[in-house]
Design a protein around this motif. Structure first.
Motif, mmCIF file in Angstrom:
data_model
loop_
_atom_site.group_PDB
_atom_site.id
_atom_site.type_symbol
_atom_site.label_atom_id
_atom_site.label_comp_id
_atom_site.label_asym_id
_atom_site.label_seq_id
_atom_site.Cartn_x
_atom_site.Cartn_y
_atom_site.Cartn_z
ATOM 1 N N VAL A 386 -4.176 12.434 6.931
ATOM 2 C CA VAL A 386 -5.582 12.166 7.234
ATOM 3 C C VAL A 386 -6.173 11.247 6.162
ATOM 4 C CG1 VAL A 386 -7.878 13.184 7.485
ATOM 5 C CG2 VAL A 386 -5.881 14.341 8.455
ATOM 6 N N ARG A 387 -6.729 10.151 6.613
ATOM 7 C CA ARG A 387 -7.331 9.145 5.734
ATOM 8 C C ARG A 387 -6.341 8.630 4.686
ATOM 9 N NH1 ARG A 387 -12.058 6.788 5.369
ATOM 10 N NH2 ARG A 387 -12.746 5.996 3.352
ATOM 11 N N CYS A 388 -5.092 8.464 5.110
ATOM 12 C CA CYS A 388 -4.070 7.928 4.211
ATOM 13 C C CYS A 388 -4.265 6.425 4.034
ATOM 14 C CB CYS A 388 -2.673 8.219 4.747
ATOM 15 S SG CYS A 388 -2.291 7.396 6.325
ATOM 16 N N LYS A 389 -3.590 5.853 3.062
ATOM 17 C CA LYS A 389 -3.740 4.436 2.727
ATOM 18 C C LYS A 389 -3.428 3.538 3.923
ATOM 19 C CE LYS A 389 -2.022 0.836 -0.401
ATOM 20 N NZ LYS A 389 -1.086 0.521 -1.526
ATOM 21 N N GLU A 390 -2.377 3.875 4.658
ATOM 22 C CA GLU A 390 -1.980 3.032 5.804
ATOM 23 C C GLU A 390 -3.057 3.024 6.877
ATOM 24 O OE1 GLU A 390 1.501 4.160 3.468
ATOM 25 O OE2 GLU A 390 -0.103 5.354 4.373
ATOM 26 N N HIS A 391 -3.690 4.163 7.116
ATOM 27 C CA HIS A 391 -4.736 4.229 8.134
ATOM 28 C C HIS A 391 -5.998 3.495 7.681
ATOM 29 C CE1 HIS A 391 -2.907 8.025 10.219
ATOM 30 N NE2 HIS A 391 -2.110 6.984 10.238
#
Length: 618
Positions: A386-391
């Motif tokens: 959730v809300r990771c760098k990739e996203h």
């Protein structure tokens, strides 16, 4: 039916209880389970109820089929992904303790990311994605959204909205990719992102086996909701069937080609016939002609709207909607009354048992292909995504691709943009400059959205401060006065204005002027300093000629979501503008409705308009 022929998970089965055997074909499992169900258990599967009214009894003893979280309905304020998963799993354990152990489908409106979840990745609303014309981007956003939704244990999202918005006065304009059917059709690829790509032998209209990191998608709102008279929400679309098919039905064909599992009926009417009771469109067209084999769900208390006052003759509402072809009813509160009345209507013969069996078959089919019998609980390993760098990078990419440059310089030979990162002093103004809530718009944390720091994100003001050089002074004044300019000389100004957050009928507007005194702020600043205006809105707003003459550049940023750095990526020239208008930018509301296929088309900026700065490289 080749596409529904696998199990979809582990577990062990029994030769005499076929529905528990994951190695059996889906249709065999459906029929075996259906044959074991009582009438009360069948009608309970047809009910979807709101999280707030769920009890262990509803799930264990009644065997309710589905639960939803409406906009803003969370386990508790500021709930984390783990707390969401705990809640959904607790409900699922109750459902699995019922006589037959049929799992629930838990659903939510994840319409631009997992927008009910605090600190999720919030992507641009659909109107902004339509400006990108990038179907592959939409598919990737679907993949990312599915992962964040599954991280909370939720199985289904009420997305995508594939309405073709023909009038921007409609309060759901931003939920539509475009006024142009071809553009909407190109963006339905988000279905394959959410559910996964269908196998090569997939038959259009049939759900297929989903992966453990996919979610059930729901195409909505069938059909014609974007074509209502004067853009009135839940209004009437008055047109021939040929026009309805050409403009509004075609995107559903693309969703069916991708195996969309569920479709939601519209609150609106077609030629004064309420869609929630229109058997011709729901059954004859959608299910029989187009071959839809998933389940059809009502909108929130949608069947109640069939009488006035709403729900006053509830048995009629149930009978008319179920006989028309709706399979699952979003009750959402008085489910005990719904179950009692539905059983009565079947036992009295007003609703045929065959119609109930058809509805439950469709619901069970989706539950089996979604793998809920084998993997009913959340995957806690996904919470870190959730809300990771990739996203966040994906959301930022979507923002910069969605921006539409409408004006760049008062002199065509002297472009105003890109802006100089090393300018001596920059003025930033406007109520939307430092407001995550307004950037995200409706369907964010709550149903209608809000203002302020409603969730994690980067405001455009913060992104500007990050983008400029160390020696550049950034002055922010939301509503600058004459004193602002008295002792300072600004290199240029960035004014960020737009709409308040809204959803559905709360967004219906008869006038589309710039709200919150935005025009006055623009005029005051642009009279003193060279100015670029960024518009944060779910639709075009009126820019009068004298205001357009004052400003040096104009950018439509739509409702970009949490990642404001996507705006500055383009504004300061790291990337060029790519966006093209997904809707006509009109001159005056008196000209509406105005679409590109109208004979007397005289817009301020036409559908498909979008300037470039002519940068080399990115």
């Amino acid at each position: 039916m080749a596409t529904a022929g696998g199990g979809g998970g582990g577990g062990s089965g029994s030769s005499d209880v076929l529905f528990k055997d994951p190695n059996q074909p889906v249709e065999i499992r459906v029929q075996d389970l259906l044959s074991r169900m009582t009438l009360p258990e069948k009608v309970a599967q047809m009910a979807q109820i709101e999280r707030a009214v769920v009890s262990p009894t509803a799930l264990t003893e009644l065997s309710i089929g589905s639960v939803l979280s409406s906009g803003g309905s969370a386990p508790q304020p500021c709930a984390s992904a783990l707390q969401w998963a705990d809640m959904v799993d607790a409900m699922q354990r109750c459902a699995l303790s019922s006589r037959l152990g049929i799992p629930i489908i838990y659903s939510t409106d994840a319409v631009h990311g997992h927008n009910n979840l605090l600190h999720a990745t919030i992507f641009p609303h659909n109107v902004g994605l339509g400006a990108t014309r990038d179907g592959e981007l939409a598919r990737r956003i679907g993949v990312a959204t599915a992962l964040e939704v599954r991280a909370t244990g939720i199985h289904c999202t009420f997305a995508p909205c594939v309405a073709v918005c023909r009038d921007p006065r409609w309060g759901r304009c931003y939920e539509s990719f475009s006024e142009d059917t071809k553009i909407v059709r190109a963006m339905t690829t988000i279905v394959s992102g959410l559910q996964g790509s269908p196998p090569k032998d997939h038959l259009p209209g049939y759900p297929f086996i989903l992966g453990s990191k996919n979610v059930i998608a729901c195409a909505k709102h069938f059909v014609g909701d974007g074509g209502t008279h004067r853009g009135i929400n839940e209004g009437n679309t008055n047109c021939s069937f040929q026009e309805l098919e050409k403009i509004h039905i075609m995107p559903y064909r693309d969703c069916l080609d991708q195996g969309v599992c569920t479709i939601m009926a519209s609150y609106s009417s077609w030629n004064d016939r309420a869609l929630h009771s229109d058997r011709y469109l729901l059954t004859d067209i959608l299910k029989e002609k187009l071959g839809f084999k998933g389940f059809l769900i009502s909108d929130w208390e949608g069947i109640d709207r069939l009488t006035w006052p709403p729900g006053s003759n509830y048995r009629y509402c149930i009978s008319a909607s179920v006989n028309a072809g709706i399979d699952m009813i979003m009750v959402p509160h008085r489910y005990e009354k719904f179950l009692e009345d539905l059983v009565y209507l079947v036992e009295s013969g007003e609703i045929p048992m065959s119609r109930i069996d058809d509805a439950v078959e469709r619901i069970l089919r989706v539950k089996f292909v979604a793998g809920l019998f084998e993997q009913p609980f959340s995957d806690r390993s996904l919470t870190s995504i959730v809300r990771c760098k990739e996203h966040l990078e994906l959301a930022r990419e979507a923002v910069r691709k969605s921006l539409v440059l409408l004006k760049n310089g008062k002199d065509p030979n002297k472009p105003f943009l890109p802006l100089d990162k090393n300018a001596r002093r920059i003025l930033v103004s406007g109520q939307h400059a430092d407001d995550i809530g307004y950037q995200c718009g409706g369907w964010t944390i709550t149903w209608y959205g809000g203002s302020g720091r409603t969730t994690a994100g980067t405001s455009i003001l913060h992104a500007i401060k990050e983008a400029v050089g160390e020696k550049t002074e950034v002055t922010y004044e939301q509503h600058p006065s004459e004193d602002t300019f008295a002792n300072k000389e600004f290199s240029f100004a960035i004014v960020i204005v737009g709409e308040v957050a809204y959803a559905e009928i709360l967004g219906d507007r008869s006038q589309l002027n710039i709200p919150l005194g935005g025009a006055e702020v623009i005029s005051r600043v642009a009279s003193k300093v060279p100015t670029v205006v960024i518009v944060i809105s779910g639709r075009p707003l009126v820019f009068k000629p004298d205001l357009m003459d004052k400003i040096d550049a104009l950018v439509a940023a739509w409702l970009p979501g949490t990642e404001g750095s996507g705006v500055t990526d383009v504004l300061f020239g790291d990337y060029d503008f790519q966006g093209l208008l997904p809707v006509t930018w009109f001159k005056s509301v008196s000209h509406l409705p105005m679409n590109a296929d109208h004979p007397s088309y005289d817009p301020h900026f036409p559908l498909g308009f979008g300037l470039k700065m002519g940068l080399n490289g990115n």
